[in-house]
Design a protein around this motif. Structure first.
Motif, mmCIF file in Angstrom:
data_model
loop_
_atom_site.group_PDB
_atom_site.id
_atom_site.type_symbol
_atom_site.label_atom_id
_atom_site.label_comp_id
_atom_site.label_asym_id
_atom_site.label_seq_id
_atom_site.Cartn_x
_atom_site.Cartn_y
_atom_site.Cartn_z
ATOM 1 N N ALA A 157 -115.297 -11.962 50.476
ATOM 2 C CA ALA A 157 -115.031 -12.555 49.356
ATOM 3 C C ALA A 157 -115.989 -13.534 49.330
ATOM 4 O O ALA A 157 -117.342 -13.346 49.871
ATOM 5 C CB ALA A 157 -113.198 -13.310 49.209
ATOM 6 N N GLY A 158 -115.793 -14.849 48.368
ATOM 7 C CA GLY A 158 -117.233 -15.395 48.162
ATOM 8 C C GLY A 158 -116.864 -16.486 48.945
ATOM 9 O O GLY A 158 -116.097 -16.148 50.324
ATOM 10 N N ARG A 159 -117.949 -17.052 49.932
ATOM 11 C CA ARG A 159 -118.720 -17.821 51.068
ATOM 12 C C ARG A 159 -117.913 -18.644 50.720
ATOM 13 O O ARG A 159 -118.213 -19.571 50.620
ATOM 14 C CB ARG A 159 -119.516 -17.843 51.452
ATOM 15 C CG ARG A 159 -120.128 -18.873 53.062
ATOM 16 C CD ARG A 159 -121.676 -18.686 52.999
ATOM 17 N NE ARG A 159 -122.385 -19.054 54.113
ATOM 18 C CZ ARG A 159 -123.371 -18.991 55.095
ATOM 19 N NH1 ARG A 159 -124.241 -18.667 54.539
ATOM 20 N NH2 ARG A 159 -122.938 -18.968 56.416
ATOM 21 N N ILE A 160 -116.430 -19.145 51.377
ATOM 22 C CA ILE A 160 -116.060 -20.736 51.839
ATOM 23 C C ILE A 160 -116.653 -21.071 53.990
ATOM 24 O O ILE A 160 -115.958 -21.137 54.478
ATOM 25 C CB ILE A 160 -114.922 -21.380 51.630
ATOM 26 C CG1 ILE A 160 -114.083 -19.981 50.274
ATOM 27 C CG2 ILE A 160 -114.457 -22.483 51.256
ATOM 28 C CD1 ILE A 160 -112.772 -20.179 49.397
ATOM 29 N N TYR B 84 -119.688 -15.408 38.573
ATOM 30 C CA TYR B 84 -119.236 -13.656 38.678
ATOM 31 C C TYR B 84 -119.520 -13.296 37.445
ATOM 32 O O TYR B 84 -120.612 -12.145 37.665
ATOM 33 C CB TYR B 84 -118.228 -13.357 39.509
ATOM 34 C CG TYR B 84 -117.687 -13.787 41.076
ATOM 35 C CD1 TYR B 84 -118.650 -14.031 41.722
ATOM 36 C CD2 TYR B 84 -116.577 -13.597 41.179
ATOM 37 C CE1 TYR B 84 -118.133 -14.355 42.384
ATOM 38 C CE2 TYR B 84 -116.288 -14.116 42.574
ATOM 39 C CZ TYR B 84 -117.031 -13.796 43.255
ATOM 40 O OH TYR B 84 -116.424 -14.935 44.964
ATOM 41 N N THR C 23 -119.428 -10.666 44.922
ATOM 42 C CA THR C 23 -119.469 -11.398 45.767
ATOM 43 C C THR C 23 -120.919 -11.706 47.076
ATOM 44 O O THR C 23 -121.133 -12.510 47.320
ATOM 45 C CB THR C 23 -118.301 -11.326 46.591
ATOM 46 O OG1 THR C 23 -118.218 -9.636 47.233
ATOM 47 C CG2 THR C 23 -117.565 -11.493 46.056
ATOM 48 N N THR D 32 -123.589 -12.840 45.174
ATOM 49 C CA THR D 32 -123.497 -14.368 44.555
ATOM 50 C C THR D 32 -123.179 -15.139 46.066
ATOM 51 O O THR D 32 -124.297 -16.634 46.814
ATOM 52 C CB THR D 32 -121.623 -14.958 44.268
ATOM 53 O OG1 THR D 32 -121.329 -14.161 43.082
ATOM 54 C CG2 THR D 32 -121.311 -16.392 44.520
ATOM 55 N N ARG D 33 -123.470 -15.261 47.234
ATOM 56 C CA ARG D 33 -123.415 -15.428 48.114
ATOM 57 C C ARG D 33 -125.161 -15.465 48.163
ATOM 58 O O ARG D 33 -125.407 -16.262 49.315
ATOM 59 C CB ARG D 33 -122.877 -14.680 49.536
ATOM 60 C CG ARG D 33 -121.157 -14.829 49.665
ATOM 61 C CD ARG D 33 -120.676 -14.268 51.002
ATOM 62 N NE ARG D 33 -120.911 -12.353 51.290
ATOM 63 C CZ ARG D 33 -120.563 -11.489 50.791
ATOM 64 N NH1 ARG D 33 -119.511 -11.651 50.290
ATOM 65 N NH2 ARG D 33 -120.609 -10.924 51.083
ATOM 66 N N THR E 186 -118.255 -20.870 47.309
ATOM 67 C CA THR E 186 -117.999 -20.132 46.398
ATOM 68 C C THR E 186 -119.293 -20.195 46.028
ATOM 69 O O THR E 186 -119.729 -19.008 45.937
ATOM 70 C CB THR E 186 -116.465 -19.489 45.943
ATOM 71 O OG1 THR E 186 -115.234 -19.388 47.140
ATOM 72 C CG2 THR E 186 -116.636 -18.483 44.548
ATOM 73 N N ASP E 187 -119.276 -20.574 44.436
ATOM 74 C CA ASP E 187 -120.370 -20.901 43.727
ATOM 75 C C ASP E 187 -120.823 -22.508 43.629
ATOM 76 O O ASP E 187 -121.282 -22.581 42.752
ATOM 77 C CB ASP E 187 -119.534 -20.353 42.664
ATOM 78 C CG ASP E 187 -119.114 -21.510 41.596
ATOM 79 O OD1 ASP E 187 -117.670 -21.994 42.086
ATOM 80 O OD2 ASP E 187 -118.080 -20.894 40.724
#
Length: 978
Positions: free
Chosen positions: A428-431, A455, A730, A733-734, A753-754
């Motif tokens: 998933a997205g980077r948090i 996305y 994803t 985006t990362r 995330t973004d």
């Protein structure tokens, strides 16, 4: 020729004589005329002509029913509960319970401090449904106070719900808002085992609800499998307290999506629970049934916020608004409120909800979308994907009739090697919180950088994974024939993956190889990075000491020493490029649990092309940190190309997303102009608002969620699920986040995330002031007047450039007005105080020791003894009671009785951790500034990053994965594309 529904149909065959003979025989059997007509009709329906006419009528009826559903009204459903304080109890940490009324306030606080909890049960006193034109209320009392009203049982509520469709117009959509509260109360009287099955969609202890050994009936065709299935029904047979007779319900529940309840016609006999239709299909025999859909996904906010956002699209009377404003703060407890007012509040809520959904229905119709389901925006996204021919068309949920733009090698069992790589490459997205602490430096403020519709911008460019179509192949074959049939006859060109073996590559060679591949290509990489700065030599240390010797203040001298030392040896590298999903290493207490996502300095995994290119850029930025960066092979995606000599001549099935984005931008601009005029004219009438803007945003933002759908029935791929597309969205985006962070790596505070938050702007990052799909928006600095506090990735507080407070307390129910005070005062004070140190002895006893004695105690530690550092803050008055839902209560039979209760407990926020991705931090300076926290180490050296398998994937993890892993490492691919 016959005419039905305005259309003419031709009936083939002479059946008049056959019908006449059978009709005569029926009359001769001395039946009366009515019975004779019934038999004649039945006999006629058995003929070929009769069957043909019936099929046509059934089709017309189905079309009419579908048309009615497309414009069907909405009925809201809601319940209201009252807390039963007289039945509340308190439990200590060992589970020992006693009535709350018999425990003193002081003893209650001691129990809560020791890990106990207070439980206050609730009873439902009102269940209502309607839309303003009609209203149906179930309440045993409509007078007096809420606490005096009799409770409604699960049986009473289910019977009322099953009766509702009989009162509503045909095809009515029954909906509720965030219905987990209501569903938990409706189902809480079920036995624990059935409650567990309803929440998990699988058999409890691998039990089947109906035994295959039943005699007298063949159940093989319609026995529900033990495998997880979102279509699984739980059967509850009990006794109706009103009649004393058996009563049965079939229940299907998926949190946040729907609740289906059906009342069995003949519950007393298991063999009669199911019925077969004329086509041989079986289904539960429930003459009364209801489907309630949860629509909270369309709004993703509290009901009050949702209502406020829809004011321009619906009408809300002053009385309705007053009732909602009165009732919402009291929703946790209506004990001392008048029942009549409670019912009026309940009715106002469901009327407003029905209007909100009708507004959505009209907006979707304007876009040509006619949804039949309403359990979230994912339904609308799926409808759009089907309308545009992107997703496969399936027969009987499994057999693919038309693949659309999805790959033919996408399967739910016995997956291809390429699909297995896709499951490894997904995350998933980077948090990730890079720095922890307080920031209040007005001269060096924090900036917030966001990607506009991250996305959707990646989805636009996704390549088609389809094969060459029959028509395209026919054109090539025709050209081949025209040219004299030279060479072999053309065969269908298929989208596929091609293997690349491991080889020794320099960074530049690796970069060139990756740049030449499609975005869906994947690489296997092993990396080792050294993030620590180089040590100072004795001469350098002595030089710094002499340079700082003139400073008299010891603290100031230390600060200057640290500053000069950092300049000489360099700062630690703040973040790493790749994620690593832990496999779980038994026997290693330091290793994180299975499935934990890290961004460590070493690891081995599989990643999409652009994430690899971003990692190479990281290596070029920090060349001294790279100890190993090895290419271990790749699989290159080769799409079907319309022009074989042009690598970019593939279809882009999601190009329509750009059109949706532009349409929404146009609507937003027009609405802003209308609002400006509205303000100039004295704000007369409702504030201008176009719901189409929200609808378009929902569709775009839901596309990724549909491709990444993991919930489903084992062995069946959900219609829109595609791990290749989900993974690359994803990953891209990362990659953008990482590349942005490299513009000012030492200033990065938070990846979200973004969005990237950094101390100072990301110099050199290209930004735009107007919203452009996929571009970085112009960075705004946070409000200089307010301090920013970062505790965990989900616990932080700051004021944005507009002065609006952005405070999050994920995992804790803290009132909004208290959360900011908690962080800026209590947490900062706890950081100043520092960590407490405990000596943990072999028998488990903990002894508090002064921090000054840590070196001495550490030197004298005996076998089995350890030191524990603890820095946490208790949440007391800030913490709101939490509701125990069905999903929480099924954790054990003992907890099942707590379903539908409100729980109060004292919880702690761990201040020495900022998430699993970062090491523990004990620095007291966090109370004054943001402190860098090192990435968590990976203790699974040499292991491949674990795959993420969705619920619908039927995999044998014990043997199949091991075989695949060996194949992948050695590149003995076999059939790469399945």
């Amino acid at each position: 020729m016959i005419e039905i529904g305005g259309k003419s149909y031709e009936i083939v065959g002479n059946v008049t004589q056959e019908i006449k003979v059978k009709r005569t025989r029926a009359r001769n059997a001395r039946y009366d005329k009515t019975e004779a007509r019934k038999i004649s009709r039945k006999l006629y329906n058995e003929t070929d002509a009769g069957k043909a006419i019936k099929a046509i009528k059934d089709k017309i009826r189905d079309e009419h029913a579908k048309e009615r559903r497309l414009t069907a009204p909405f009925w809201g459903i809601d319940t209201e509960g009252v807390s039963m304080h007289e039945d509340a109890w308190i439990e200590d940490e060992d589970g020992n319970a006693q009535p709350l009324s018999k425990v003193s306030k002081r003893e209650q606080e001691r129990t809560l401090d020791a890990g106990g909890a207070i439980y206050v049960p609730q009873k439902i006193v009102v269940l209502a449904a309607g839309n303003g034109e009609a209203m149906h209320v179930l309440a045993k009392s409509e007078k007096g106070l809420g606490k005096d009203a009799p409770a409604l049982s699960s049986i009473e509520m289910m019977k009322k719900l099953c009766d509702l469709p009989g009162f509503a117009p045909k095809g009515t959509n029954f909906v509720w808002y965030a219905g987990s509260y209501d569903a938990s109360h409706i189902l809480k009287d079920l036995p624990f085992e059935l409650g567990w099955e309803a929440a998990r969609q699988r058999s409890f202890d691998n039990r089947a609800l109906i035994s295959r050994d039943q005699e007298g009936v063949d159940l093989d065709d319609y026995l529900e499998p033990d495998a997880p299935s979102i279509r699984r029904n739980v059967i509850w047979i009990t006794t109706d307290p009103e009649t004393g007779l058996p009563i049965g319900f079939a229940i299907n529940y998926l949190k946040g999506k729907w609740l289906k309840i059906g009342m069995l016609r003949r519950p007393e006999d298991k063999n009669l629970w199911y019925k077969r239709d004329k086509r041989g299909n079986s289904s539960l025999d429930c003459p009364k049934r209801i489907l309630i859909q949860d629509v909270v996904g369309f709004f993703q906010s509290t009901f009050l916020v949702a209502v406020d956002g829809m004011r321009g699209a619906i009408t809300i009377t002053g009385e309705e608004q007053a009732l909602i404003d009165w009732g919402k703060p009291l929703r946790g407890d209506f004990s001392n409120q008048d029942m009549g007012r409670i019912i009026k509040y309940n009715n106002a809520e469901i009327v407003v909800l029905s209007r909100m959904m009708e507004a959505f229905q009209k907006a979707f119709a304007e876009l040509g979308l006619k949804p039949l389901k309403w359990h979230g925006p994912g339904v609308i996204a799926e409808l759009e994907l089907k309308r545009r021919g992107i997703v496969p068309v399936k027969k009987n949920r499994k057999e693919i009739v038309k693949p659309g733009h999805y790959p033919e090698f996408l399967k739910a069992s016995k997956t291809s090697i390429a699909q297995d790589w896709a499951h490894h490459a997904f995350s998933a997205g980077r948090i990730e919180l890079i720095r922890q602490g307080v920031h209040c430096d007005p001269d060096n403020q924090i900036y917030q950088h966001d990607i506009c519709s991250a996305y959707p911008s990646i989805i636009v460019d996704l390549p088609s994974m389809r094969n060459e179509t029959d028509d395209e192949l026919a054109v090539r074959v025709e050209a081949w024939k025209r040219d004299g049939s030279l060479g072999p006859e053309p065969k269908r060109i298929r989208a596929r993956y091609k293997k690349h073996k491991a080889q020794k590559l320099s960074l530049e060679q690796f970069k060139t190889l990756a740049e030449g591949m499609n975005m869906l290509s994947m690489f296997q990489v092993t990396w080792i990075f050294d993030l620590t700065p180089r040590p100072l030599s004795k001469e350098e240390t002595l030089g710094i000491v002499m340079a700082c010797d003139h400073i008299k203040n010891p603290k100031a001298r230390g600060i200057e020493f640290d500053r000069r030392a950092r300049e000489l040896r360099g700062r630690p590298v703040p973040f790493c490029p790749y994620f690593y999903r832990c496999n779980g290493t038994p026997g290693n207490p330091k290793a994180p649990s299975k499935g934990t996502i890290l961004y460590p300095s070493r690891g081995r995994g599989r990643y999409y092309r652009n994430e690899v290119l971003a990692a190479i850029a990281w290596c070029e930025k920090f060349p001294d940190a790279v100890r190993m960066f090895e290419f271990e092979g790749a699989i290159e995606f080769l799409p079907y190309l319309k022009n074989p000599i042009d690598k970019n001549s593939y279809d882009r099935p999601f190009a329509f997303v750009q059109e949706l984005f532009d349409m929404r931008a146009r609507i937003v601009a027009e609405t802003e102009e209308k609002i400006k005029t509205w303000k100039e004219n004295g704000e007369v009438g409702p504030k201008p608002y176009d719901i189409l803007e929200k609808v378009l945003k929902l569709i775009m933002n839901s596309l990724y969620g549909k491709t990444a759908q993991s919930i489903g029935t084992l062995g069946e791929i959900p219609n829109c699920s595609n791990p290749f597309y989900a993974g690359v969205i994803t990953a891209e985006t990362r990659a953008q986040m990482l590349l942005a962070g490299l513009h000012n790596p030492d200033g990065v505070v938070f990846f979200a995330t973004d969005a990237v938050m950094s101390i100072g702007p990301l110099e050199g990052l290209e930004t735009v002031r107007k919203k452009v799909l996929g571009k970085w928006e112009f960075a705004h600095e946070l409000d200089r007047r307010e301090a920013a506090v970062f505790v965990h990735p989900g616990i932080y507080s700051f004021h944005d450039h507009k002065g609006k407070s952005q405070t999050k307390t994920r995992g804790f129910r803290i009132k909004f007005d208290l959360a900011r005070d908690l962080m800026t005062r209590d947490i900062v004070q706890a950081w100043k105080k520092g960590s407490q140190v405990y000596l943990v002895k072999k028998n488990g006893q903990r002894e508090l020791i002064p921090v000054s004695r840590v070196p001495e105690v550490r030197y004298a530690l005996k076998k089995g003894e350890t030191l524990e550092f603890e820095n946490k803050i208790p949440i007391r008055n800030h913490n709101s009671p939490s509701f125990i839902t069905l999903g929480t209560a099924i954790s054990s039979p003992e907890n099942w009785k707590k379903c539908g209760c409100w729980r109060t407990q004292h919880r702690d926020i761990n201040l020495q951790s900022c998430g699993a991705k970062r090491e523990r931090c004990y620095d007291k300076d966090r109370a004054e500034r943001l402190v860098f926290v090192a990435p968590t180490e990976n203790w699974e050296e040499g292991q491949l990053s674990a795959p993420y398998y969705p619920d619908w994937l039927d995999e044998d993890e014990d043997g199949f994965d091991e075989m695949k892993d060996e194949q992948n490492v050695e590149f003995k691919f076999g059939d790469l594309n399945g």
